[in-house]
Design an enzyme around this catalytic site. Structure first.
Site, mmCIF file in Angstrom:
data_model
loop_
_atom_site.group_PDB
_atom_site.id
_atom_site.type_symbol
_atom_site.label_atom_id
_atom_site.label_comp_id
_atom_site.label_asym_id
_atom_site.label_seq_id
_atom_site.Cartn_x
_atom_site.Cartn_y
_atom_site.Cartn_z
ATOM 1 N N GLY A 160 0.820 -1.199 0.000
ATOM 2 C CA GLY A 160 0.000 0.000 0.000
ATOM 3 C C GLY A 160 0.859 1.255 0.000
ATOM 4 O O GLY A 160 2.087 1.192 0.059
ATOM 5 N N ARG A 200 -2.830 8.653 8.842
ATOM 6 C CA ARG A 200 -3.060 7.314 8.308
ATOM 7 C C ARG A 200 -4.407 7.247 7.599
ATOM 8 O O ARG A 200 -4.567 6.536 6.611
ATOM 9 C CB ARG A 200 -2.982 6.294 9.449
ATOM 10 C CG ARG A 200 -1.584 6.230 10.089
ATOM 11 C CD ARG A 200 -1.575 5.300 11.297
ATOM 12 N NE ARG A 200 -0.243 5.268 11.934
ATOM 13 C CZ ARG A 200 0.123 6.043 12.929
ATOM 14 N NH1 ARG A 200 -0.722 6.967 13.392
ATOM 15 N NH2 ARG A 200 1.314 5.952 13.454
ATOM 16 N N SER A 215 -0.848 -2.787 6.536
ATOM 17 C CA SER A 215 -1.030 -1.582 5.714
ATOM 18 C C SER A 215 -1.953 -0.588 6.402
ATOM 19 O O SER A 215 -2.924 -0.973 7.071
ATOM 20 C CB SER A 215 -1.625 -1.965 4.353
ATOM 21 O OG SER A 215 -0.931 -3.048 3.775
ATOM 22 N N SER A 226 -2.245 -5.295 12.829
ATOM 23 C CA SER A 226 -1.196 -5.006 13.810
ATOM 24 C C SER A 226 -1.665 -3.997 14.856
ATOM 25 O O SER A 226 -1.134 -3.943 15.972
ATOM 26 C CB SER A 226 0.071 -4.496 13.120
ATOM 27 O OG SER A 226 -0.222 -3.402 12.260
ATOM 28 N N ASP A 278 2.455 0.893 18.821
ATOM 29 C CA ASP A 278 2.287 2.023 19.745
ATOM 30 C C ASP A 278 2.562 1.580 21.182
ATOM 31 O O ASP A 278 3.158 2.313 21.975
ATOM 32 C CB ASP A 278 0.867 2.588 19.638
ATOM 33 C CG ASP A 278 0.491 2.910 18.211
ATOM 34 O OD1 ASP A 278 1.005 3.897 17.670
ATOM 35 O OD2 ASP A 278 -0.295 2.147 17.622
ATOM 36 N N ARG A 282 6.209 1.345 21.713
ATOM 37 C CA ARG A 282 6.749 2.692 21.908
ATOM 38 C C ARG A 282 6.471 3.193 23.327
ATOM 39 O O ARG A 282 7.338 3.777 23.986
ATOM 40 C CB ARG A 282 6.135 3.644 20.886
ATOM 41 C CG ARG A 282 6.617 3.398 19.461
ATOM 42 C CD ARG A 282 5.762 4.129 18.442
ATOM 43 N NE ARG A 282 6.344 4.040 17.097
ATOM 44 C CZ ARG A 282 5.666 4.262 15.967
ATOM 45 N NH1 ARG A 282 4.383 4.603 16.016
ATOM 46 N NH2 ARG A 282 6.270 4.168 14.799
ATOM 47 N N HIS A 286 -5.075 2.954 15.512
ATOM 48 C CA HIS A 286 -3.643 3.160 15.293
ATOM 49 C C HIS A 286 -3.538 4.475 14.533
ATOM 50 O O HIS A 286 -3.422 4.514 13.313
ATOM 51 C CB HIS A 286 -3.057 2.011 14.474
ATOM 52 C CG HIS A 286 -1.610 2.214 14.108
ATOM 53 N ND1 HIS A 286 -0.639 2.525 15.036
ATOM 54 C CD2 HIS A 286 -0.980 2.175 12.904
ATOM 55 C CE1 HIS A 286 0.530 2.642 14.424
ATOM 56 N NE2 HIS A 286 0.354 2.454 13.130
#
Length: 306
Positions: free
Chosen positions: A86, A96, A127, A151, A156, A159, A183
């Site tokens: 993508g 996003r 993607s 995912s 995140d 992180r 996300h």
């Protein structure tokens, strides 16, 4: 000695999309020895071939048996399909969700090209926008919906745990908690369930410190893109954790994108919530004791995606 014929059953992973995310995942998966065979698939055949050549030259230092080029029909006989294909975020201010129109078309095209999949195959969507593309995949791929997940907020969460560990001077594996929701820009940290080896985070950090870390977590992708145009190492390794959980039936709890359902009272949308991952994909949505205010944030995030 007479050679006997035997049926060889290989563990196979198909990677659809050989850009920086797909190739970073393949590299990490190869080093970890997650499968006997990794199949790289891309409409850009030259890029696909180049990545396979480069990865094969590193096989000497791994336990992986084979990395090869493939086409979409190869997805019909694999254990896990990882879709990273993508258009990626490129501009500093691009969200996003801005990628939706282009990548929704890409996702539908991929599903059509793959055809009928093996009934035990698990599909992981990476993607972006991952939550919406996951929902599209769930409705278009002819597999049980629990075998298809995104995912989500797993990266995140990685992180978040790193930033908390950095601030407190502890190992990130001792930091427990999640980022939940989209996300993207409506994600949030439910601080009420974050702890460091059973000690609630509110006893270790101030509200100001928590707000700063939450903001940095949400802005991390934008900051990286501003500096190096794209993110791929972090997500590449995080995907290996998801694939390993499936292939090894680990039953780990990690936030991925799926329909929350009765556990959170949210239907008709996929977003990041803690789930039990095993060989059948999302085996259970894990209900956490988040506060009413945090539940309101989760539902608001779901509203953004809807």
């Amino acid at each position: 000695m007479k050679k006997q014929n035997c049926k060889i059953i290989k563990t196979r992973i198909a990677v659809v999309g050989t850009g920086m995310v797909g190739s970073s995942f393949a590299y990490a998966a190869m080093i970890k020895g997650l499968a006997a065979e990794i199949i790289m698939i891309d409409v850009n055949e030259a890029r696909e071939e180049g990545e396979v050549m480069d990865l094969n030259h590193a096989l000497i230092g791994t336990e992986t048996g084979n990395v090869r080029c493939g086409d979409f029909h190869d997805c019909q006989n694999v254990d896990v399909i990882v879709i990273t294909a993508g258009i990626a975020q490129r501009d500093k201010g691009q969200t996003r969700l801005d990628l939706l129109k282009m990548n929704a078309g890409v996702m539908k095209s991929i599903v059509k090209k793959m055809g009928k999949l093996r009934k035990d195959t698990v599909v992981i969507i990476v993607s972006n926008p991952v939550d919406i593309l996951t929902y599209i995949a769930k409705k278009t791929i002819k597999l049980p919906e629990n075998q298809i997940f995104g995912s989500g907020t797993s990266l995140d969460t990685s992180r978040l745990r790193f930033m908390v560990s950095e601030k407190l001077g502890v190992n990130l594996h001792n930091v427990h908690g999640y980022v939940m929701g989209e996300h993207g820009d409506s994600e949030f940290v439910p601080w009420s369930i974050v702890n460091v080896s059973s000690v609630p985070i509110k006893k270790l950090m101030t509200v100001k410190q928590m707000k700063t870390i939450e903001k940095r977590t949400m802005r991390a992708a934008y900051e990286i893109i501003q500096r190096k145009r794209s993110t791929y190492y972090g997500i590449g390794v995080v995907i290996t954790e998801l694939v390993e959980a499936v292939l090894h039936d680990q039953k780990i709890i990690i936030p991925v994108s799926t329909e929350p359902g009765a556990a959170y009272g949210i239907k008709g949308v996929s977003l990041g919530v803690p789930c039990v991952l095993g060989r059948c994909g999302v085996e259970k949505v894990w209900k956490t004791n988040i506060t009413k205010a945090e539940m309101a944030k989760l539902k608001k995030s779901a509203g953004v995606l809807k």
